[in-house]
Design a protein around this motif. Structure first.
Motif, PDB file in Angstrom:
ATOM      1  N   GLY A   1     -16.341 -66.191  66.083  1.00  0.00           N
ATOM      2  CA  GLY A   1     -16.740 -66.144  64.684  1.00  0.00           C
ATOM      3  C   GLY A   1     -16.202 -64.851  64.096  1.00  0.00           C
ATOM      4  O   GLY A   1     -15.324 -64.273  64.456  1.00  0.00           O
ATOM      5  N   CYS A   2     -16.888 -63.942  63.166  1.00  0.00           N
ATOM      6  CA  CYS A   2     -16.611 -62.770  62.758  1.00  0.00           C
ATOM      7  C   CYS A   2     -17.591 -61.654  62.885  1.00  0.00           C
ATOM      8  O   CYS A   2     -18.789 -62.027  63.257  1.00  0.00           O
ATOM      9  CB  CYS A   2     -15.977 -62.679  61.072  1.00  0.00           C
ATOM     10  SG  CYS A   2     -17.177 -63.357  60.141  1.00  0.00           S
TER      11      CYS A   2
ATOM     12  N   ILE B   1     -20.848 -69.050  58.960  1.00  0.00           N
ATOM     13  CA  ILE B   1     -19.858 -68.588  58.054  1.00  0.00           C
ATOM     14  C   ILE B   1     -19.633 -69.506  57.086  1.00  0.00           C
ATOM     15  O   ILE B   1     -19.389 -69.295  55.776  1.00  0.00           O
ATOM     16  CB  ILE B   1     -18.687 -67.985  58.770  1.00  0.00           C
ATOM     17  CG1 ILE B   1     -18.989 -67.072  60.037  1.00  0.00           C
ATOM     18  CG2 ILE B   1     -17.352 -67.548  58.027  1.00  0.00           C
ATOM     19  CD1 ILE B   1     -17.883 -66.616  60.855  1.00  0.00           C
TER      20      ILE B   1
ATOM     21  N   LEU C   1     -13.900 -61.597  55.410  1.00  0.00           N
ATOM     22  CA  LEU C   1     -14.229 -61.671  56.968  1.00  0.00           C
ATOM     23  C   LEU C   1     -13.708 -60.687  57.541  1.00  0.00           C
ATOM     24  O   LEU C   1     -12.411 -60.516  57.321  1.00  0.00           O
ATOM     25  CB  LEU C   1     -13.951 -63.165  57.052  1.00  0.00           C
ATOM     26  CG  LEU C   1     -14.302 -64.467  56.210  1.00  0.00           C
ATOM     27  CD1 LEU C   1     -13.983 -65.938  56.873  1.00  0.00           C
ATOM     28  CD2 LEU C   1     -15.694 -64.361  56.052  1.00  0.00           C
TER      29      LEU C   1
ATOM     30  N   LEU D   1     -19.188 -60.212  57.335  1.00  0.00           N
ATOM     31  CA  LEU D   1     -18.965 -60.593  56.068  1.00  0.00           C
ATOM     32  C   LEU D   1     -19.437 -59.888  54.824  1.00  0.00           C
ATOM     33  O   LEU D   1     -20.439 -59.198  54.883  1.00  0.00           O
ATOM     34  CB  LEU D   1     -19.650 -62.022  55.830  1.00  0.00           C
ATOM     35  CG  LEU D   1     -19.188 -63.171  56.681  1.00  0.00           C
ATOM     36  CD1 LEU D   1     -20.222 -63.214  57.864  1.00  0.00           C
ATOM     37  CD2 LEU D   1     -19.453 -64.544  55.915  1.00  0.00           C
TER      38      LEU D   1
ATOM     39  N   ASN E   1     -19.623 -69.580  63.595  1.00  0.00           N
ATOM     40  CA  ASN E   1     -19.011 -70.005  62.953  1.00  0.00           C
ATOM     41  C   ASN E   1     -19.629 -71.027  61.719  1.00  0.00           C
ATOM     42  O   ASN E   1     -19.141 -71.094  60.537  1.00  0.00           O
ATOM     43  CB  ASN E   1     -18.030 -71.100  63.747  1.00  0.00           C
ATOM     44  CG  ASN E   1     -16.468 -70.888  63.113  1.00  0.00           C
ATOM     45  OD1 ASN E   1     -16.218 -71.137  61.818  1.00  0.00           O
ATOM     46  ND2 ASN E   1     -15.641 -70.290  63.992  1.00  0.00           N
TER      47      ASN E   1
END
Length: 268
Positions: free
Chosen positions: A149-150, A89, A105, A153, A86
């Motif tokens: 998180g992801c 990001i 995202l 990106l 995170n």
């Protein structure tokens, strides 16, 4: 003897009209239905951007998404998932905004944008996927609470600004993240320990297939690791020269049924 085939999608399986040619469909059908050889789609795309292509090909195999940071089985259950921290990001979003760069995202099978600007609308048209419009501050706060998180990106903008952002992020996050250009106006960012090759290796173990029995086909810089890894690593005719130089062979372009040509040469 090829027993496992991994195909990149954009610029490889798909032609310039973002379609699978009838020739590619026919050859892949023969490989999967007659020869019983698994064909795995490997892409930087999200699951929604891959599933409908699997349906067109009548493939029932796992998929590798986000260049390896997410693997789903044929029932769409998560086999492997890796998230970007995170805090990274937040910093990347801030740097992108300073350079007037759009940032998307991607987490699991969701695509998030802050607004439907030119870049989001262009990507929506290409992928035929509707993004979720959200305020990133709230989204990142929620992910922080969930310790998530992801998976990816995607930064899109003018090529000179994308290059500036790439240089900034490589200096700051080279050891933590995979950062690469997928085209001059696209910068893609994934977790460091996620790659197409690692994801393919994960599936080879599950299928009990050797690397010597693997064919990979791709067209771009983020395909280079899987082309070098495979015994039969085939570059598309439309690939950059650097990609062609590390491949075992070079097929025709994506507008000349290059995937079908490679499979016919080495498998059928």
């Amino acid at each position: 003897m090829v027993k496992f085939i991994c195909l990149d999608i954009d610029g490889t399986l798909l032609n310039s009209n973002h379609e699978i040619s009838e020739k590619n469909k026919a050859v892949i059908k023969e490989v999967t239905k007659v020869r019983n050889i698994p064909v795995i789609l490997v892409s930087a795309r999200m699951p929604k951007g891959i599933n409908f292509l699997q349906e067109q090909l009548d493939i029932h195999e796992p998929i590798i998404c986000y260049s390896g940071s997410l693997i789903l089985d044929k029932e769409k259950n998560i086999l492997f998932s890796q998230y970007i921290d995170n805090s990274y990001i937040k910093d990347i979003v801030s740097e992108a905004k300073n350079l007037d760069i759009h940032i998307s995202l991607y987490k699991d099978d969701n695509w998030y944008v802050e607004q439907l600007d030119y870049w989001a609308l262009q990507e929506k048209e290409i992928t035929n996927i509707e993004p979720n419009v959200v305020e990133y501050t709230k989204l990142l706060t929620q992910w922080k609470l969930e310790s998530l998180g992801c998976n990816k990106l995607l930064c899109m903008g003018a090529s000179e600004n994308i290059q500036k952002l790439r240089d900034i992020l490589l200096k700051r996050f080279d050891k933590q993240l995979n950062i690469y250009l997928s085209k001059p106006t696209y910068l893609e960012i994934m977790p460091k320990n996620a790659s197409k090759t690692l994801a393919i290796s994960f599936l080879l173990d599950r299928y009990n297939i050797e690397k010597s029995e693997l064919m990979t086909v791709g067209d771009n810089y983020n395909d280079m690791d899987m082309l070098e890894y495979a015994a039969f690593g085939i570059a598309m005719g439309n690939a950059p020269i650097e990609v062609k130089n590390i491949a075992k062979d070079i097929t025709l372009t994506n507008d000349e049924d290059g995937v079908a040509w490679a499979i016919e040469k080495y498998v059928l």
